[in-house]
Motif scaffolding. Structure first.
Motif, PDB file in Angstrom:
ATOM      1  N   SER A  53      50.438  77.309  60.691  1.00 49.70           N
ATOM      2  CA  SER A  53      51.778  77.708  60.293  1.00 49.70           C
ATOM      3  C   SER A  53      52.334  76.687  59.310  1.00 49.70           C
ATOM      4  N   VAL A  54      53.453  77.000  58.697  1.00 53.63           N
ATOM      5  CA  VAL A  54      54.122  76.092  57.772  1.00 53.63           C
ATOM      6  C   VAL A  54      55.432  75.628  58.404  1.00 53.63           C
ATOM      7  N   LEU A  55      55.655  74.312  58.413  1.00 52.53           N
ATOM      8  CA  LEU A  55      56.904  73.735  58.902  1.00 52.53           C
ATOM      9  C   LEU A  55      57.668  73.192  57.695  1.00 52.53           C
ATOM     10  N   ILE A  56      58.907  73.638  57.559  1.00 57.78           N
ATOM     11  CA  ILE A  56      59.681  73.384  56.342  1.00 57.78           C
ATOM     12  C   ILE A  56      60.762  72.330  56.602  1.00 57.78           C
ATOM     13  N   ALA A  57      60.922  71.419  55.643  1.00 53.98           N
ATOM     14  CA  ALA A  57      62.017  70.447  55.694  1.00 53.98           C
ATOM     15  C   ALA A  57      63.345  71.189  55.536  1.00 53.98           C
ATOM     16  N   PRO A  58      64.413  70.705  56.185  1.00 55.13           N
ATOM     17  CA  PRO A  58      65.685  71.431  56.122  1.00 55.13           C
ATOM     18  C   PRO A  58      66.227  71.605  54.699  1.00 55.13           C
ATOM     19  N   ASN A  59      65.909  70.672  53.795  1.00 59.56           N
ATOM     20  CA  ASN A  59      66.414  70.775  52.425  1.00 59.56           C
ATOM     21  C   ASN A  59      65.535  71.639  51.523  1.00 59.56           C
ATOM     22  N   ALA A  60      64.478  72.233  52.084  1.00 56.60           N
ATOM     23  CA  ALA A  60      63.568  73.042  51.263  1.00 56.60           C
ATOM     24  C   ALA A  60      63.401  74.454  51.795  1.00 56.60           C
ATOM     25  N   LEU A  67      51.317  82.489  50.953  1.00 57.98           N
ATOM     26  CA  LEU A  67      50.895  81.102  50.864  1.00 57.98           C
ATOM     27  C   LEU A  67      50.404  80.782  49.454  1.00 57.98           C
ATOM     28  N   ALA A  68      49.719  81.735  48.819  1.00 58.63           N
ATOM     29  CA  ALA A  68      49.230  81.518  47.454  1.00 58.63           C
ATOM     30  C   ALA A  68      50.381  81.223  46.506  1.00 58.63           C
ATOM     31  N   ALA A  94      60.801  66.523  58.730  1.00 63.86           N
ATOM     32  CA  ALA A  94      62.147  66.782  59.254  1.00 63.86           C
ATOM     33  C   ALA A  94      63.189  65.923  58.564  1.00 63.86           C
ATOM     34  N   ALA A  95      62.786  64.736  58.106  1.00 62.42           N
ATOM     35  CA  ALA A  95      63.700  63.824  57.406  1.00 62.42           C
ATOM     36  C   ALA A  95      63.750  64.100  55.903  1.00 62.42           C
ATOM     37  N   GLY A  96      62.975  65.102  55.444  1.00 65.34           N
ATOM     38  CA  GLY A  96      63.020  65.481  54.044  1.00 65.34           C
ATOM     39  C   GLY A  96      62.145  64.656  53.127  1.00 65.34           C
ATOM     40  N   ARG A  97      61.147  63.961  53.678  1.00 67.53           N
ATOM     41  CA  ARG A  97      60.276  63.122  52.848  1.00 67.53           C
ATOM     42  C   ARG A  97      59.319  63.969  51.991  1.00 67.53           C
ATOM     43  N   ALA A  98      59.039  65.178  52.422  1.00 69.96           N
ATOM     44  CA  ALA A  98      58.265  66.156  51.655  1.00 69.96           C
ATOM     45  C   ALA A  98      58.822  67.533  51.984  1.00 69.96           C
ATOM     46  N   SER A  99      58.400  68.541  51.236  1.00 67.81           N
ATOM     47  CA  SER A  99      58.999  69.875  51.391  1.00 67.81           C
ATOM     48  C   SER A  99      58.521  70.597  52.641  1.00 67.81           C
ATOM     49  N   TYR A 100      57.233  70.463  52.932  1.00 66.59           N
ATOM     50  CA  TYR A 100      56.677  71.172  54.089  1.00 66.59           C
ATOM     51  C   TYR A 100      55.344  70.576  54.470  1.00 66.59           C
ATOM     52  N   VAL A 101      54.860  70.957  55.643  1.00 65.94           N
ATOM     53  CA  VAL A 101      53.529  70.577  56.105  1.00 65.94           C
ATOM     54  C   VAL A 101      52.867  71.816  56.699  1.00 65.94           C
ATOM     55  N   ILE A 102      51.570  71.940  56.505  1.00 64.72           N
ATOM     56  CA  ILE A 102      50.799  72.992  57.162  1.00 64.72           C
ATOM     57  C   ILE A 102      50.369  72.440  58.508  1.00 64.72           C
ATOM     58  N   ALA A 103      50.750  73.138  59.578  1.00 61.79           N
ATOM     59  CA  ALA A 103      50.621  72.559  60.913  1.00 61.79           C
ATOM     60  C   ALA A 103      49.844  73.449  61.859  1.00 61.79           C
ATOM     61  N   ASP A 104      49.152  72.805  62.752  1.00 63.27           N
ATOM     62  CA  ASP A 104      48.493  73.472  63.866  1.00 63.27           C
ATOM     63  C   ASP A 104      49.577  74.062  64.776  1.00 63.27           C
ATOM     64  N   ARG A 105      49.453  75.331  65.085  1.00 61.06           N
ATOM     65  CA  ARG A 105      50.486  76.007  65.874  1.00 61.06           C
ATOM     66  C   ARG A 105      50.604  75.422  67.285  1.00 61.06           C
ATOM     67  N   ASN A 106      49.468  75.024  67.880  1.00 60.13           N
ATOM     68  CA  ASN A 106      49.525  74.415  69.212  1.00 60.13           C
ATOM     69  C   ASN A 106      50.237  73.067  69.175  1.00 60.13           C
ATOM     70  N   ASP A 119      48.778  85.546  54.292  1.00 67.97           N
ATOM     71  CA  ASP A 119      47.477  85.170  53.735  1.00 67.97           C
ATOM     72  C   ASP A 119      47.003  83.798  54.216  1.00 67.97           C
ATOM     73  N   MET A 120      47.599  83.305  55.304  1.00 66.56           N
ATOM     74  CA  MET A 120      47.080  82.081  55.919  1.00 66.56           C
ATOM     75  C   MET A 120      45.687  82.368  56.483  1.00 66.56           C
ATOM     76  N   PRO A 121      44.705  81.502  56.254  1.00 65.32           N
ATOM     77  CA  PRO A 121      43.357  81.755  56.797  1.00 65.32           C
ATOM     78  C   PRO A 121      43.381  81.903  58.318  1.00 65.32           C
ATOM     79  N   PRO A 122      42.423  82.638  58.883  1.00 64.98           N
ATOM     80  CA  PRO A 122      42.375  82.794  60.349  1.00 64.98           C
ATOM     81  C   PRO A 122      42.134  81.455  61.031  1.00 64.98           C
ATOM     82  N   GLY A 123      42.445  81.412  62.329  1.00 62.71           N
ATOM     83  CA  GLY A 123      42.258  80.189  63.094  1.00 62.71           C
ATOM     84  C   GLY A 123      40.824  79.695  63.049  1.00 62.71           C
ATOM     85  N   LEU A 124      40.676  78.386  63.037  1.00 55.84           N
ATOM     86  CA  LEU A 124      39.362  77.770  62.892  1.00 55.84           C
ATOM     87  C   LEU A 124      38.748  77.405  64.237  1.00 55.84           C
TER      88      LEU A 124
END
Length: 249
Positions: A110-117, A127-128, A176-188, A210-215
C-alpha cells in the motif's frame, strides 16, 4: 594405511561431524508484526512460523535478532551454518544464498501519504501515474527490496528518492513528519504499527489498482548448508502450512 594418515583422516572426520552437529544460526530483523521483541519477549507470526518449521524439520537452530545490513553482510561474507527469515526472492540475492520453497505470501503493498502531500498523491488514479510525478519524493529504506517488479518500477520513477538506513517504523514517522511525500509499505507492517504508534496518525493510506500482487517470502540459507537440510526445511514448510504457534499471534 600408515598411522599418521589414519590419525589425519580421523581428525578430518571428527571436524566434519562437529561442524554438522553445530546448530544453524537463524537471523531475523526487527519487523513487527513479523518478528519483534516486546517487553523482553520474542514475538511475531513469522518468527513463530520459522521456529515451527525448524522444529518440525528436526534441525537444531539458534534464533538471533540482527540488523538487516548485518544479515546481508553475513551472507556476502559466506558466514557458515547461517539462515534468515523471511525474505523476498530477488536475483542478486541468489548469488549469495539459497532459497527454501515459499514460507508466506504477503498481501499487496500500500502507499502511505504524508499529510502535506495527500491531495497531490490522490490526484493520481494509478501507481504508474504516481511514479511519474516529478514533484513528489518517495521514502525508501536502504537495503530493503520491494520485490523485483516494484524495485524496477521505482528505479525508473521520475519522482525523487529519499533513502535512509532506518527501521520501517522510523521511515513511517519520517513520512508522517513530511520528510518525503509517501512510502510504499507492507500492509501487515502498517496495520500493526498504526495501532501501536500515535506518531503515525497523520499518515493517509491509499491503494492503487496496478500495485503488484503480494510477494512470497522465503527462508534463505548460506551456500554451505547441505541440500539435505534444505530438503528437510522444504518438507517441514509443507507439513506446517496453515498452522501457527499461539505465541506468534
Amino acid at each position: 594405511m600408515r598411522l599418521g594418515s589414519i590419525v589425519a583422516v580421523s581428525c578430518l572426520l571428527g571436524a566434519a561431524q562437529a561442524s554438522a552437529a553445530q546448530p544453524i544460526t537463524v537471523a531475523w530483523r526487527d519487523k513487527p508484526p513479523y518478528y519483534y521483541i516486546e517487553d523482553g519477549v520474542e514475538k511475531g507470526f513469522l518468527l513463530a512460523r520459522g521456529k515451527d518449521v525448524f522444529a518440525a524439520a528436526g534441525i537444531e537452530a539458534r534464533f538471533v535478532q540482527e540488523p538487516q545490513n548485518r544479515i546481508w553482510a553475513n551472507f556476502k561474507h559466506g558466514t557458515p551454518n547461517y539462515c534468515s527469515l523471511a525474505w523476498y526472492r530477488v536475483p542478486e540475492r541468489e548469488t549469495i544464498a539459497q532459497y527454501s520453497i515459499p514460507l508466506h505470501t504477503d498481501p499487496p503493498q500500500s502507499v502511505l501519504i504524508a499529510p502535506n502531500a495527500v491531495a497531490q498523491v490522490r490526484s493520481h488514479a494509478t501507481l504508474a501515474s504516481l511514479l511519474a510525478d516529478r514533484n513528489l519524493t518517495i521514502g525508501m529504506i536502504d537495503g530493503v527490496s520491494y520485490g523485483t517488479e516494484l524495485d524496477a518500477r521505482i528505479a525508473r520513477s521520475a519522482s525523487g528518492l529519499m533513502r535512509r538506513t532506518v527501521s520501517t517504523r522510523t521511515m513511517m514517522r519520517m513520512i508522517a513528519a513530511g520528510r518525503a511525500s509517501y512510502v510504499i509499505a507492507d500492509r501487515n507492517d502498517w496495520e500493526h504499527m498504526r495501532t501501536h504508534d500515535k506518531d503515525l496518525a497523520p499518515l493517509v493510506q491509499q491503494d492503487f489498482p496496478d500495485m503488484p500482487p503480494g510477494l512470497k517470502r522465503y527462508i534463505l540459507c548460506s551456500r554451505d548448508v547441505p541440500a539435505s537440510i534444505m530438503d528437510r526445511l522444504n518438507q517441514a514448510i509443507k507439513a506446517t502450512a496453515g498452522t501457527a504457534s499461539a505465541a506468534g499471534k
